[in-house]
Design a protein around this motif. Structure first.
Motif, PDB file in Angstrom:
ATOM      1  N   GLY A  14       0.686  -1.403  -0.073  1.00  0.00           N
ATOM      2  CA  GLY A  14       0.055  -0.033  -0.544  1.00  0.00           C
ATOM      3  C   GLY A  14       0.837   1.423   0.104  1.00  0.00           C
ATOM      4  O   GLY A  14       2.251   1.102  -0.165  1.00  0.00           O
ATOM      5  N   PRO A  15      -0.015   2.421   0.032  1.00  0.00           N
ATOM      6  CA  PRO A  15       0.901   3.602   0.128  1.00  0.00           C
ATOM      7  C   PRO A  15       1.906   3.806   0.980  1.00  0.00           C
ATOM      8  O   PRO A  15       1.118   3.492   2.117  1.00  0.00           O
ATOM      9  N   SER A  18       0.415   8.376   4.565  1.00  0.00           N
ATOM     10  CA  SER A  18      -1.177   8.655   4.985  1.00  0.00           C
ATOM     11  C   SER A  18      -1.858   9.670   4.309  1.00  0.00           C
ATOM     12  O   SER A  18      -1.203  10.886   3.342  1.00  0.00           O
ATOM     13  N   LEU A  19      -2.815   9.412   3.933  1.00  0.00           N
ATOM     14  CA  LEU A  19      -3.867  10.856   3.244  1.00  0.00           C
ATOM     15  C   LEU A  19      -3.478  12.438   3.770  1.00  0.00           C
ATOM     16  O   LEU A  19      -3.161  13.455   2.785  1.00  0.00           O
ATOM     17  N   THR A  74       5.506   3.502  -2.300  1.00  0.00           N
ATOM     18  CA  THR A  74       4.232   2.336  -1.676  1.00  0.00           C
ATOM     19  C   THR A  74       5.841   1.494  -1.091  1.00  0.00           C
ATOM     20  O   THR A  74       6.531   1.358  -1.095  1.00  0.00           O
ATOM     21  N   GLY A 129       4.081   4.112   6.839  1.00  0.00           N
ATOM     22  CA  GLY A 129       3.393   2.722   6.381  1.00  0.00           C
ATOM     23  C   GLY A 129       1.639   4.304   6.128  1.00  0.00           C
ATOM     24  O   GLY A 129       1.581   4.553   7.605  1.00  0.00           O
ATOM     25  N   GLY A 130       1.165   4.247   5.379  1.00  0.00           N
ATOM     26  CA  GLY A 130       0.582   4.586   5.092  1.00  0.00           C
ATOM     27  C   GLY A 130      -1.254   4.265   5.623  1.00  0.00           C
ATOM     28  O   GLY A 130      -1.962   4.477   5.279  1.00  0.00           O
ATOM     29  N   THR A 131      -0.937   3.301   5.540  1.00  0.00           N
ATOM     30  CA  THR A 131      -2.495   2.507   5.553  1.00  0.00           C
ATOM     31  C   THR A 131      -2.719   1.681   6.779  1.00  0.00           C
ATOM     32  O   THR A 131      -1.381   1.169   8.113  1.00  0.00           O
ATOM     33  N   GLN A 132      -3.991   1.221   7.471  1.00  0.00           N
ATOM     34  CA  GLN A 132      -3.770   0.871   8.876  1.00  0.00           C
ATOM     35  C   GLN A 132      -3.625  -0.791   8.626  1.00  0.00           C
ATOM     36  O   GLN A 132      -3.207  -0.902   9.522  1.00  0.00           O
ATOM     37  N   GLU A 133      -3.782  -1.484   7.149  1.00  0.00           N
ATOM     38  CA  GLU A 133      -3.165  -2.894   7.010  1.00  0.00           C
ATOM     39  C   GLU A 133      -1.915  -3.079   7.282  1.00  0.00           C
ATOM     40  O   GLU A 133      -1.207  -3.867   8.415  1.00  0.00           O
ATOM     41  N   ILE A 134      -0.790  -2.240   6.733  1.00  0.00           N
ATOM     42  CA  ILE A 134       0.504  -1.881   6.950  1.00  0.00           C
ATOM     43  C   ILE A 134       0.594  -1.604   8.210  1.00  0.00           C
ATOM     44  O   ILE A 134       1.662  -2.446   8.774  1.00  0.00           O
TER      45      ILE A 134
END
Length: 153
Positions: A14-15, A18-19, A74, A129-134
């Motif tokens: 993922g990115p 974060s946004l 990413t 890490g830009g997403t919760q999953e990462i």
């Protein structure tokens, strides 16, 4: 000592930012561009020497390149290791990892989420890490290396 003990349950990608961080980078880059235009309007930059012009050109180029990679960067966590793309790709294989720990900035983690700091021999690599999953996978990695360290004592 076997250092190749961690394998993620699945590939996570993922990115890297974060946004919220991308929005902040956009605002900051836009503000710097507006400020540069204002400076160019108020000062006769064409009358300055070549070295000043080259310095300003490369400063503007670095701003554009950095902004581009903040938006496109990413991260991938797979059975081989961790890879983050940026101006240059950063890759760490699991067999080289000596320790891993999450670090964060208190009270503003909504803007600057925790990062994973990985020690490999004599060097350190930091992954965003830009997403919760990462971030959850970062926590699993950090916990696995903390438990491995505790088991070795």
């Amino acid at each position: 000592m076997e250092l190749n003990f961690y394998k993620p349950a699945k590939t996570v990608s993922g990115p890297a930012y974060s946004l919220w961080f991308k929005i902040l980078a956009t605002i900051f880059s836009f503000a710097l561009a507006v400020y540069a235009i204002d400076i160019m309007r108020r000062f006769p930059l064409l009358e300055y020497g070549l070295s000043v012009k080259v310095l300003l050109f490369f400063a503007a180029l670095m701003l554009v390149v950095s902004y581009y990679w903040f938006l496109r960067s990413t991260i991938t966590i797979d059975e081989k290791g961790i890879t983050q793309t940026w101006m240059y790709n950063r890759h760490v294989e699991w067999r080289d990892v000596r320790s891993a720990k999450m670090i964060g900035i208190p009270y503003i983690s909504w803007l600057f989420p925790p990062r994973l700091v990985v020690r490999t021999g004599n060097s350190f690599s930091t992954f965003n890490g830009g997403t919760q999953e990462i971030l959850i996978e970062f926590a699993h990695i950090s916990l696995a290396f903390q438990m491995h360290k505790q088991a070795g004592k």
